[in-house]
Design a protein around this motif. Structure first.
Motif, short mmCIF file in Angstrom:
data_model
loop_
_atom_site.label_atom_id
_atom_site.label_comp_id
_atom_site.label_asym_id
_atom_site.label_seq_id
_atom_site.Cartn_x
_atom_site.Cartn_y
_atom_site.Cartn_z
N ARG A 210 53.74 -45.62 35.06
CA ARG A 210 53.35 -44.26 35.42
C ARG A 210 54.52 -43.33 35.24
NH1 ARG A 210 51.07 -45.03 41.40
NH2 ARG A 210 53.13 -46.05 41.54
N SER A 211 54.20 -42.06 35.05
CA SER A 211 55.24 -41.04 34.94
C SER A 211 55.43 -40.36 36.28
CB SER A 211 54.86 -40.02 33.88
OG SER A 211 53.81 -39.18 34.37
N GLU A 212 56.41 -39.50 36.34
CA GLU A 212 56.52 -38.63 37.50
C GLU A 212 55.45 -37.54 37.41
OE1 GLU A 212 60.46 -37.12 37.62
OE2 GLU A 212 61.34 -39.01 38.35
N TRP A 213 55.23 -36.87 38.51
CA TRP A 213 54.23 -35.80 38.54
C TRP A 213 54.77 -34.57 37.82
CZ3 TRP A 213 49.38 -36.67 39.92
CH2 TRP A 213 49.09 -37.73 40.77
N GLY A 214 53.92 -34.03 37.00
CA GLY A 214 54.21 -32.72 36.41
C GLY A 214 53.39 -31.68 37.15
N ALA A 215 54.04 -30.67 37.74
CA ALA A 215 53.37 -29.71 38.61
C ALA A 215 53.14 -28.38 37.92
CB ALA A 215 54.18 -29.50 39.89
#
Length: 308
Positions: free
Chosen positions: A118-123
């Protein structure tokens, strides 16, 4: 120099150790880049979150979307709520209309997934409030139905109301109605013009007005044709029935006012009538004759009985 070289080698090895240790702590999340260019397209109270795709060669990247409203920020420990319809999807767009149900500021974020990685969250940069949605005028069709003006408006959903303005071309002022409409009766001759705008009560905003459409009443020609047809039919009926009615009426008046009666020869008087002596007079002491005057109808009836 050898000491310095040994120190540099130790620092390098220690850096590698820290790198792999940090990689183990973070897991494999950092191996995928976070989605970029996250934005919202919102038109007529329909909201879509979009982002740029994450490219991983030979892999299918899936995405998950979450939102955070005012309640979650202030009363639920800044929790995030997953959007079920946009969980592990391959598309780079998510319809968030049903989840953006209040006129408050929302946070939104997206994460990429490949298998267990998984990636980090893009906000989303900043907040989104549905009050900023773009409102467009309704599609409109104006029809002249005889002397009536009909306006057809597109169905934009239960949140939308319409403001319709119409007026007689060349005259100042306009009349307003606020629903799908059957407008007032038009006059034959002048053009009538209509324009409309949408209104959303939930956000207390209106769109701009649509382009003006003008039509002319078509009832004058139609009524003229109907009148002409009815007049022609009436004239034809009168031309056919009037001679017959005239002849029939003359016959009725002839037989009722001046009847023609032909008397038989037996009833015709060929000599002067004999003076009748009435019984009971002084001149007729001996009178065996009784005279009875019969009505003409009875005479005719007796004559017909004798002839038959």
């Amino acid at each position: 120099n050898s000491a310095s070289l040994t120190a540099l080698i130790l620092i390098y090895l220690f850096s590698l150790f820290l790198f792999f240790l940090l990689l183990g702590i973070l897991g494999e999340d950092a191996l995928l880049p976070a989605p970029q260019n996250i934005s919202i397209l919102s038109t007529n109270m329909k909201h879509f979150l979009t982002w740029s795709p994450v490219i991983i060669q030979g892999e299918t990247v899936r995405y998950s979307v979450e939102f955070q409203g005012e309640y979650e920020r202030e009363y639920a420990n800044e929790s995030w709520i997953p959007i079920c319809e946009c969980s592990l999807i391959t598309a780079t767009v998510c319809n968030i209309t049903e989840d953006i149900s209040a006129t408050v500021a929302y946070n939104l974020r997206v994460r990429a997934n490949v298998g267990a990685r998984r990636s980090e969250w893009g906000a989303l940069r900043g907040f989104f409030n549905r009050i900023t949605t773009s409102l467009t005028p309704p599609l409109m069709k104006v029809i002249a139905d005889g002397y009536h003006l009909l306006v057809e408006l597109e169905d934009m959903g239960p949140a939308f109301q319409f403001c319709v303005l119409y007026w007689k071309k060349g005259e100042p002022g306009a009349k307003e109605v606020s629903s799908v409409v059957h407008l007032d009766t038009m006059e034959a001759g002048p053009d009538y013009c209509v324009k409309a705008q949408t209104y959303v009560e939930a956000i207390n905003r209106s769109s701009s007005f649509s382009q003006t459409q003008c039509v002319r009443a078509q009832g004058g020609t139609s009524m003229w044709l109907v009148t002409a047809l009815i007049s022609s039919a009436g004239f034809a009926v009168a031309a056919l029935t009037l001679p017959f009615l005239t002849w029939k009426t003359s016959k009725i008046f002839q037989y009722s006012c001046c009847p023609i009666a032909v008397l038989p020869d037996t009833l015709k008087v060929s000599e002067p009538p004999t003076q009748l002596i009435l019984c009971g007079s002084e001149e007729a002491e001996q009178c065996d004759l009784m005279v009875r005057v019969m009505p003409s109808e009875e005479v005719l009836r007796l004559w017909f009985q004798e002839t038959l």
